[in-house]
Design an enzyme around this catalytic site. Structure first.
Site, mmCIF file in Angstrom:
data_model
loop_
_atom_site.group_PDB
_atom_site.id
_atom_site.type_symbol
_atom_site.label_atom_id
_atom_site.label_comp_id
_atom_site.label_asym_id
_atom_site.label_seq_id
_atom_site.Cartn_x
_atom_site.Cartn_y
_atom_site.Cartn_z
ATOM 1 N N ASP A 1 0.835 -1.196 0.000
ATOM 2 C CA ASP A 1 0.000 0.000 0.000
ATOM 3 C C ASP A 1 0.874 1.252 0.000
ATOM 4 O O ASP A 1 1.713 1.434 0.882
ATOM 5 C CB ASP A 1 -0.929 -0.009 1.215
ATOM 6 C CG ASP A 1 -2.097 0.958 1.035
ATOM 7 O OD1 ASP A 1 -2.389 1.331 -0.121
ATOM 8 O OD2 ASP A 1 -2.715 1.330 2.041
ATOM 9 N N HIS B 1 -3.784 14.093 1.827
ATOM 10 C CA HIS B 1 -3.961 13.138 2.934
ATOM 11 C C HIS B 1 -2.746 13.166 3.861
ATOM 12 O O HIS B 1 -2.884 13.184 5.089
ATOM 13 C CB HIS B 1 -4.161 11.725 2.368
ATOM 14 C CG HIS B 1 -4.135 10.636 3.404
ATOM 15 N ND1 HIS B 1 -5.132 10.482 4.351
ATOM 16 C CD2 HIS B 1 -3.233 9.657 3.658
ATOM 17 C CE1 HIS B 1 -4.847 9.448 5.127
ATOM 18 N NE2 HIS B 1 -3.701 8.926 4.738
ATOM 19 N N GLU C 1 -10.165 3.932 4.570
ATOM 20 C CA GLU C 1 -9.365 4.769 3.675
ATOM 21 C C GLU C 1 -9.845 4.558 2.249
ATOM 22 O O GLU C 1 -9.849 3.427 1.746
ATOM 23 C CB GLU C 1 -7.867 4.446 3.802
ATOM 24 C CG GLU C 1 -7.292 4.919 5.137
ATOM 25 C CD GLU C 1 -5.773 4.845 5.219
ATOM 26 O OE1 GLU C 1 -5.169 4.068 4.438
ATOM 27 O OE2 GLU C 1 -5.192 5.555 6.072
ATOM 28 N N GLU D 1 -9.342 4.375 -1.385
ATOM 29 C CA GLU D 1 -8.170 4.154 -2.246
ATOM 30 C C GLU D 1 -8.605 3.488 -3.551
ATOM 31 O O GLU D 1 -9.699 2.942 -3.651
ATOM 32 C CB GLU D 1 -7.146 3.225 -1.561
ATOM 33 C CG GLU D 1 -6.643 3.744 -0.223
ATOM 34 C CD GLU D 1 -5.400 3.015 0.279
ATOM 35 O OE1 GLU D 1 -4.704 2.375 -0.541
ATOM 36 O OE2 GLU D 1 -5.126 3.092 1.484
ATOM 37 N N ASP E 1 -8.740 0.508 2.722
ATOM 38 C CA ASP E 1 -7.707 0.073 3.673
ATOM 39 C C ASP E 1 -8.203 0.423 5.086
ATOM 40 O O ASP E 1 -7.875 1.474 5.634
ATOM 41 C CB ASP E 1 -6.397 0.798 3.339
ATOM 42 C CG ASP E 1 -5.302 0.523 4.360
ATOM 43 O OD1 ASP E 1 -5.357 -0.523 5.012
ATOM 44 O OD2 ASP E 1 -4.404 1.381 4.491
ATOM 45 N N ARG F 1 -6.805 3.428 13.977
ATOM 46 C CA ARG F 1 -5.903 4.573 14.162
ATOM 47 C C ARG F 1 -5.192 4.546 15.512
ATOM 48 O O ARG F 1 -4.012 4.899 15.599
ATOM 49 C CB ARG F 1 -6.670 5.897 14.022
ATOM 50 C CG ARG F 1 -7.311 6.123 12.676
ATOM 51 C CD ARG F 1 -6.272 6.251 11.586
ATOM 52 N NE ARG F 1 -6.927 6.471 10.288
ATOM 53 C CZ ARG F 1 -6.337 6.261 9.118
ATOM 54 N NH1 ARG F 1 -5.084 5.821 9.077
ATOM 55 N NH2 ARG F 1 -6.981 6.466 7.999
ATOM 56 N N GLN G 1 -2.560 1.971 15.293
ATOM 57 C CA GLN G 1 -1.561 2.394 14.300
ATOM 58 C C GLN G 1 -0.636 3.479 14.858
ATOM 59 O O GLN G 1 0.592 3.389 14.728
ATOM 60 C CB GLN G 1 -2.287 2.917 13.053
ATOM 61 C CG GLN G 1 -1.370 3.410 11.941
ATOM 62 C CD GLN G 1 -2.124 4.226 10.889
ATOM 63 O OE1 GLN G 1 -3.358 4.230 10.847
ATOM 64 N NE2 GLN G 1 -1.392 4.920 10.049
ATOM 65 N N LYS H 1 -3.303 -2.053 10.402
ATOM 66 C CA LYS H 1 -3.709 -2.134 9.002
ATOM 67 C C LYS H 1 -3.980 -3.555 8.525
ATOM 68 O O LYS H 1 -4.498 -3.732 7.426
ATOM 69 C CB LYS H 1 -2.574 -1.573 8.126
ATOM 70 C CG LYS H 1 -2.254 -0.116 8.360
ATOM 71 C CD LYS H 1 -3.303 0.761 7.730
ATOM 72 C CE LYS H 1 -2.845 2.215 7.677
ATOM 73 N NZ LYS H 1 -3.822 3.039 6.953
ATOM 74 N N THR I 1 -8.647 -5.605 4.443
ATOM 75 C CA THR I 1 -8.630 -4.663 3.328
ATOM 76 C C THR I 1 -9.690 -5.135 2.346
ATOM 77 O O THR I 1 -9.701 -6.313 1.968
ATOM 78 C CB THR I 1 -7.256 -4.652 2.620
ATOM 79 O OG1 THR I 1 -6.241 -4.347 3.593
ATOM 80 C CG2 THR I 1 -7.219 -3.633 1.502
ATOM 81 N N GLU J 1 -9.457 12.437 9.032
ATOM 82 C CA GLU J 1 -9.272 13.779 8.468
ATOM 83 C C GLU J 1 -10.551 14.600 8.616
ATOM 84 O O GLU J 1 -10.505 15.764 9.020
ATOM 85 C CB GLU J 1 -8.891 13.680 6.993
ATOM 86 C CG GLU J 1 -7.580 12.970 6.741
ATOM 87 C CD GLU J 1 -7.364 12.705 5.260
ATOM 88 O OE1 GLU J 1 -7.297 13.662 4.478
ATOM 89 O OE2 GLU J 1 -7.273 11.524 4.866
#
Ligand code: CA
Length: 439
Positions: free
Chosen positions: A138, A145, A210, A212, A244, A248, A251, A264, A268, A384
């Site tokens: 990834d 971002h 996420e 993507e 993904d 948080r 992470q 992560k 996925t 975000e």
């Protein structure tokens, strides 16, 4: 290169492929692996057309094509698309031309009869992963971002010094890549609360998605033999939507110094449909660097990339809570953006991946990294949108609020391309639902 298969005026004899809003007109022809839902049939390759799936195994039994197209059709009829991916652009193009002729309005009566016999209604199928994914990497290639998340982790220095010089990435976990529709459990793990002196263990408290795109590798490269950027496109079969999922709190606690791991690797999600680079050709846009930014080093630079290395793919994220579902309400749109704002192109990502000699194999999956556009509402992750969990987002129609994802939430990614002078094509959707943590 644009050809007759991109003609916006082209039509199919199948009416639903000509509906203005369809993701799957005859100009698209994306691939998936499917079977009839709830049966014990073998999974096999299929192509989307309107509201139907063309069963490539059933079609191949009729031997409708010759030469390279026949070889490619045979390779697409099995329970993964790896063999088709391995064949490379001339075979992919031969199959695209043959399928376009079969499904287009100019097809002979015999062709139409053969194809009709191989159609399965899309609303009656279930999907498997399109490929046996040997490896998954990834990237992290949206500067917006990177700045948005960087502000949460390192307010004084959001962008790492390498970001503008090369597409950075981490090696992901292929075994937990699942096809759209597969639910997953909220992960357990370790996190450090702000101001605490010791970490706690428990269910993730900051679960995120996420937005993507992913791309599947076609022909691979030998160990020790990098793929030059000028040849990178020939090694990419096509693109999918990719989510993904990210824990948080886990992470941010684990990430220094070796990068993401458990935050992560629990799940996925990918869309079942893979849109080929050929189908995306009308939506290529120049790769542009803002004046004053570092220019790519030679091994990441190519005239073709500057001319049209970018892709204008419209993307949306929707959240459907358990309350939305229980009350039959439409999901809430969290954000919308385009892939054209990405800082690095997919060819640059592939060139970077192999420059040290790393070998890629057919069916390997590369993620683009979160796709966030230049303005705040275009952010591709809830960390975000909620400013690190400090600002609640109100969901339309239910009045619920979110800073991170809750159990029962479904996240739905959608993607499509449209512009004047080209046919609209789409990716379908990529959906996943959060189940409670394992007690
Ligand atoms: Ca990511």
């Amino acid at each position: 290169m644009l050809d007759h298969t991109h003609e916006p005026a082209a039509r199919s004899w199948l009416d639903t492929a000509n509906s203005p809003g369809t993701d799957f007109p005859v100009q698209n022809l994306p691939f998936a692996v499917f079977r009839r839902r709830g049966t014990a049939e073998g999974f096999r390759g299929g192509v989307a057309i309107g509201d139907q799936v063309l069963d490539l195994a059933a079609l191949a039994a009729d031997r409708p094509f010759d030469g390279l197209a026949a070889e490619a059709l045979g390779a697409a009829a099995g329970d993964t698309l790896n063999d088709l991916m391995a064949l490379g652009p001339p075979a992919w193009r031969a199959l695209r031309y043959a399928l376009f002729a079969l499904l287009g309005s100019g097809a002979s009566e015999t062709s139409v009869r053969a194809a009709r016999g191989a159609l399965v209604p899309m609303n009656s199928v279930e999907y498997a992963l399109p490929a046996r994914i040997g490896n998954y990497t990834d990237f992290y290639t949206s500067i917006h971002h990177a700045r948005n998340v960087g502000r949460v982790i390192r307010p004084d220095d959001p962008l790492t010094p390498n970001f503008q010089w090369m597409p950075i990435a981490y090696h992901g976990r292929a075994s937990s890549v699942v096809v759209s529709g597969t639910p997953f459990r909220r992960p357990m793990g370790q996190a450090m609360a702000p101001g605490a002196s010791a970490p706690f263990y428990g269910p993730c408290r900051q679960l995120d998605y996420e937005l993507e795109l992913g791309f599947y590798i076609g022909p691979g490269n030998a160990l020790g033999e990098p793929v030059p950027i000028s040849q990178a496109r020939d090694h990419i079969f096509g693109m999918c939507l990719l989510n993904d999922w990210s824990a948080r709190d886990h992470q941010f606690w684990e990430m220094a110094p070796l990068g993401p791991f458990l935050g992560k690797n629990f799940c996925t999600s990918v869309s079942p449909w893979v849109v080929t680079l050929d189908a995306l050709a009308p939506y290529r846009v120049p790769f542009e660097r803002p004046a004053g930014d570092p220019q790519p080093l030679g091994y990441l630079d190519d005239p073709a990339e500057r001319a049209d290395g970018g892709l204008d793919i419209a993307l949306e994220v929707w959240l459907e809570s358990a309350a939305h579902r229980a009350r039959g309400l439409a999901p809430h749109r969290l954000s919308a953006t385009s892939f054209r704002h990405q800082y690095w192109t997919i060819a640059q990502m592939l060139a970077q991946h192999t420059v040290g000699g790393c070998n890629l194999q057919p069916g390997d999956l590369l993620g683009t990294g979160t796709i966030s556009g230049p303005t705040a509402p275009e952010a591709g992750a809830i960390v975000e949108l909620s400013l690190g969990g400090t600002r609640a987002i109100e969901l339309s129609s239910t009045g619920e609020t979110r800073t991170f994802l809750e159990d029962g939430d479904s996240v739905i990614l959608r993607g499509w391309c449209e512009r004047p002078g080209a046919a609209r094509i789409g990716f379908g959707e990529c959906r996943g639902t959060v189940l409670p943590a394992m007690a």
